[in-house]
Design an enzyme around this catalytic site. Structure first.
Site, short mmCIF file in Angstrom:
data_model
loop_
_atom_site.label_atom_id
_atom_site.label_comp_id
_atom_site.label_asym_id
_atom_site.label_seq_id
_atom_site.Cartn_x
_atom_site.Cartn_y
_atom_site.Cartn_z
CE1 TYR A 285 36.44 38.54 36.02
CE2 TYR A 285 34.25 39.43 36.03
CZ TYR A 285 35.76 39.45 36.37
OH TYR A 285 36.01 40.52 37.13
CB SER B 214 34.17 40.64 40.12
OG SER B 214 33.04 40.96 39.41
#
Length: 258
Positions: A156, A143
């Site tokens: 995250y 990501s």
């Protein structure tokens, strides 16, 4: 992808294939001529997708799997039929958006176990088969959170940074072997489940993530990127490819038409 009608199609294993980017990637790789093995915890979802792909004339198999269960991962790897040419590490996800001061350690642990240890488990288990194939590819779907942080995202971000370092280090360690390591780092992607899962089923909060953004990336956009990278000639390695929607300049700079 090079194809030879006298040889069987190469196998691509896709984790987290029950929805979103994983399912879209399985469709793209099947269309590119791969035999796809779909893994995820939701057996019914991957069974339905495998049936869809077979009905379209592709080779597909559904194998329920929790990548955080090392014993199950090892059993899966031992049961794989024929050479494995591609592994797409897609299983992962985010939980919560709390600041560091109040973040839930259990959610941090779950994100680390799925995104980092899950990727480690399946990559370790299949690396011998990928190497033995003579032309293997490991894809790690991280990501833009793997490359930069943002408020409320530390858990995250930490997990995705860990996954990024795993991919980067693996590439260094196996250079000279017939396996390449590709990292794809998407920015804002609108799928049916990612934000909804992150916010524990709160649809309104999930919708606010994309509010005013004309065209976030879709699962198909990311899957197309993965398939493109995987089907480059064997000597071409896409070390890291960052893909964002035009409306997103960084993790914290997004154009919204409100």
């Amino acid at each position: 992808m090079r194809t030879d009608p006298t040889t069987p199609p190469r196998t691509a294993v896709v984790t987290g294939a029950s929805s979103g980017i994983g399912a879209a990637t399985a469709r793209q790789l099947a269309a590119a001529g791969y035999r796809v093995v779909l893994t995820a915890r939701r057996a019914d979802r991957i069974a339905g997708l495998a049936e869809e792909l077979r009905d379209a004339g592709h080779q597909a198999e559904a194998r329920p799997l929790d990548v955080t269960d090392r014993a199950a991962v090892d059993a899966f790897a031992q049961a794989c039929d024929g050479p494995v040419g591609v592994l797409v590490n897609n299983a992962g996800g985010a939980l919560g958006a709390d600041p560091v001061a109040s973040g839930d350690p259990a959610e941090w642990r779950q994100m680390y176990e799925t995104n980092v240890l899950g990727t480690l488990n399946i990559t370790q288990a299949l690396l011998p088969a990928l190497t033995a194939s003579g032309d293997g590819t490991v894809v790690v779907l991280t990501s833009t959170a793997a490359l930069g942080t943002y408020e409320g995202g530390a858990g995250y971000v930490a997990a995705k940074h860990g996954e990024h370092v795993l991919a980067e280090t693996l590439r260094l360690e196996i250079v000279g072997t017939p396996v390449r390591v590709i990292e794809i780092a998407p920015g804002m992607v609108r799928t049916d489940e990612f934000a909804l899962t992150r916010f524990h089923g709160d649809a309104d909060q999930a919708a606010r993530v994309y509010a005013g953004v004309a065209e976030p990336l879709t699962a198909d956009d990311v899957a197309d990127t993965i398939a493109w990278a995987v089907t480059r000639p064997s000597h071409v390695n896409v070390d890291l490819l960052v893909v964002r929607p035009r409306a997103q300049a960084s993790n914290t700079k997004v154009h919204r038409e409100l």
